[in-house]
Design a protein around this motif. Structure first.
Motif, PDB file in Angstrom:
ATOM      1  N   ASP A 109      53.233  36.054  26.980  1.00  0.00           N
ATOM      2  CA  ASP A 109      53.163  36.767  28.161  1.00  0.00           C
ATOM      3  C   ASP A 109      53.346  35.804  29.641  1.00  0.00           C
ATOM      4  OD1 ASP A 109      52.219  38.878  26.631  1.00  0.00           O
ATOM      5  OD2 ASP A 109      50.258  38.308  26.841  1.00  0.00           O
ATOM      6  N   TRP A 110      53.283  34.588  29.291  1.00  0.00           N
ATOM      7  CA  TRP A 110      53.707  33.739  30.493  1.00  0.00           C
ATOM      8  C   TRP A 110      54.684  32.857  30.786  1.00  0.00           C
ATOM      9  CZ3 TRP A 110      49.877  34.358  34.076  1.00  0.00           C
ATOM     10  CH2 TRP A 110      48.608  35.058  33.738  1.00  0.00           C
ATOM     11  N   ARG A 139      59.372  29.453  33.433  1.00  0.00           N
ATOM     12  CA  ARG A 139      58.277  30.378  34.138  1.00  0.00           C
ATOM     13  C   ARG A 139      58.412  32.055  33.679  1.00  0.00           C
ATOM     14  NH1 ARG A 139      57.824  33.164  39.195  1.00  0.00           N
ATOM     15  NH2 ARG A 139      60.153  32.666  39.499  1.00  0.00           N
ATOM     16  N   GLY A 140      57.728  32.450  33.264  1.00  0.00           N
ATOM     17  CA  GLY A 140      57.694  33.940  33.132  1.00  0.00           C
ATOM     18  C   GLY A 140      57.490  34.536  34.386  1.00  0.00           C
ATOM     19  N   ARG A 141      57.481  35.954  34.662  1.00  0.00           N
ATOM     20  CA  ARG A 141      57.402  36.673  35.824  1.00  0.00           C
ATOM     21  C   ARG A 141      56.080  36.827  36.315  1.00  0.00           C
ATOM     22  NH1 ARG A 141      61.723  41.646  35.318  1.00  0.00           N
ATOM     23  NH2 ARG A 141      61.087  41.384  33.222  1.00  0.00           N
ATOM     24  N   ARG A 142      55.079  36.540  35.421  1.00  0.00           N
ATOM     25  CA  ARG A 142      53.687  36.790  35.739  1.00  0.00           C
ATOM     26  C   ARG A 142      53.212  35.446  36.624  1.00  0.00           C
ATOM     27  NH1 ARG A 142      49.838  38.597  30.963  1.00  0.00           N
ATOM     28  NH2 ARG A 142      48.358  38.612  32.794  1.00  0.00           N
ATOM     29  N   VAL A 143      53.975  34.417  36.711  1.00  0.00           N
ATOM     30  CA  VAL A 143      53.489  33.120  37.223  1.00  0.00           C
ATOM     31  C   VAL A 143      54.138  32.826  38.529  1.00  0.00           C
ATOM     32  CG1 VAL A 143      53.343  30.660  37.040  1.00  0.00           C
ATOM     33  CG2 VAL A 143      53.398  32.033  34.855  1.00  0.00           C
ATOM     34  N   GLU A 180      47.721  34.708  39.093  1.00  0.00           N
ATOM     35  CA  GLU A 180      48.683  35.805  39.345  1.00  0.00           C
ATOM     36  C   GLU A 180      48.298  36.125  40.912  1.00  0.00           C
ATOM     37  OE1 GLU A 180      49.873  38.611  36.299  1.00  0.00           O
ATOM     38  OE2 GLU A 180      47.834  38.015  35.643  1.00  0.00           O
ATOM     39  N   ASP A 181      47.455  35.379  41.477  1.00  0.00           N
ATOM     40  CA  ASP A 181      46.752  35.499  42.870  1.00  0.00           C
ATOM     41  C   ASP A 181      47.458  34.358  43.807  1.00  0.00           C
ATOM     42  OD1 ASP A 181      45.837  35.636  45.136  1.00  0.00           O
ATOM     43  OD2 ASP A 181      43.853  36.665  44.471  1.00  0.00           O
ATOM     44  N   GLN A 187      49.128  34.356  23.501  1.00  0.00           N
ATOM     45  CA  GLN A 187      49.120  34.946  24.853  1.00  0.00           C
ATOM     46  C   GLN A 187      50.417  34.168  25.554  1.00  0.00           C
ATOM     47  OE1 GLN A 187      45.767  34.810  27.034  1.00  0.00           O
ATOM     48  NE2 GLN A 187      44.436  35.532  25.465  1.00  0.00           N
ATOM     49  N   ASN A 221      42.687  32.607  39.977  1.00  0.00           N
ATOM     50  CA  ASN A 221      43.380  33.664  39.457  1.00  0.00           C
ATOM     51  C   ASN A 221      45.001  33.338  39.420  1.00  0.00           C
ATOM     52  OD1 ASN A 221      45.030  35.990  38.466  1.00  0.00           O
ATOM     53  ND2 ASN A 221      43.864  37.475  39.833  1.00  0.00           N
ATOM     54  N   GLY A 274      42.736  37.127  31.918  1.00  0.00           N
ATOM     55  CA  GLY A 274      44.043  36.772  32.637  1.00  0.00           C
ATOM     56  C   GLY A 274      44.225  35.173  32.427  1.00  0.00           C
TER      57      GLY A 274
END
Length: 324
Positions: A67-68, A94-98, A35-36, A64, A33, A128
């Motif tokens: 989003d990343w 980098r986006g904040r999800r990464v 985001e983990d 998508q 994952n 995801g």
């Protein structure tokens, strides 16, 4: 081939923080994952990979991408539209999800959409992004079958999705799209010529770069045997000399020498087609390892089309190795 139940199980493993080996068109990846941070960190532990080496985030579609990443320049959008799904990775802000664990601490992130039905089905079921470097020990030969993964990583992987042999066989092309002028950081499954045709401009190929990306370690994609690169016309003579000196020699016999008789421990015929060579490259390296070779003699193909990526992998396989 993976069943729907296998894909659902794999998606559940990812949600629970586990690691899944998944097929792509290039090589098998070791997925977590994206985001983990804890799951991502486990990838580095299982592979023995330095945490400063960034990973690639796999997503389900070009729609998508926003989003990343922080922003998508027009050049990156154009490349994504033309080559996704496919063996092209874009390096962007980098986006904040990464999490930084996935980027090796960098403010850039590598993203791609794999062109494999099982990988895309898993990404859809999971819902995801999945970080997935090649599913092998760091620096060693990338896996192109599920059996390669099982043989090398064993219980380090929580679930292996079998999608059959990989059809491209070498990793994705990585393009730095963060600046005004894009450049190739790693040649791969999308050729420089195809990229240049879409962009309408020549592209530089960097041996090293200011941006850290996968596959730039001096020794990479390497079998246990030491790879020695020589000119095509010298392959047979150099291999036979090493064999006479007591080495167990493996030979990558160029297409121009397919009828040559070689006194060596093992011989692998190189396909004339660069597509076939790329698809079989890592399997041939593994085969000569399994036959007990301690030296492998090979020559570089012409560095055009997929030959550029093959030559890159052979140079890395022949690179200097850290002493134990």
């Amino acid at each position: 081939m993976a069943r729907t139940s296998d894909i659902e199980k794999a998606a559940g493993v990812l949600r629970a923080g586990g690691l899944v080996a998944l097929p792509t068109e290039t090589v098998y990846g070791l997925g977590a994952n994206a985001e983990d941070p804890t799951a991502v960190s486990r990838i580095f532990q299982v592979k023995g990979r330095p945490p400063s080496h960034p990973l690639i985030v796999h997503i389900g579609g070009a729609d998508q991408l926003d989003d990343w990443v922080e922003e998508v320049p027009a050049t990156a959008r154009l490349l994504a539209e033309h080559f996704w799904p496919g063996p092209l990775t874009l390096v962007l802000r980098r986006g904040r999800r990464v999490p930084l664990e996935a980027t090796g601490g960098l403010e850039t992130v590598a993203v791609r959409v794999p062109d494999h039905p099982v990988a895309l089905a898993l990404l859809s079921a999971f819902g995801g992004g999945v970080t997935a470097p090649s599913a092998n020990r760091f620096g060693q030969v990338s896996p192109t079958t599920a059996q390669h993964v099982r043989a090398e990583l064993g219980d380090g992987v929580d679930f292996v999705l079998d999608g059959g042999p990989c059809q491209v066989g070498v990793e994705s092309t990585i393009v730095d799209a963060t600046g005004e002028v894009p450049s190739i950081l790693r040649p791969g499954g999308v050729t420089r010529e195809d990229l240049e045709a879409v962009l309408g401009r020549p592209l530089t190929v960097h041996a090293t770069s200011r941006v850290r990306v996968p596959g730039q370690h001096p020794s990479h994609y390497a079998p246990r045997a030491r790879v020695v690169l020589v000119e095509p016309e010298a392959v047979v003579a150099e291999a036979e000399l090493a064999q006479e000196r007591g080495h167990r020699v493996g030979v990558f016999l160029p297409p121009s020498l397919t009828d040559a008789a070689v006194k060596a421990h093992a011989v692998a015929a190189v396909p004339a087609s660069m597509n076939a060579y790329a698809r079989g490259l890592y399997g041939l390296l593994r085969e000569l390892d399994q036959k007990g070779c301690d030296l492998i003699f090979a020559s570089l193909p012409a560095e055009e089309g997929l030959g550029l990526a093959i030559a890159n992998r052979l140079r890395r396989a022949a690179g200097p190795r850290e002493s134990a």
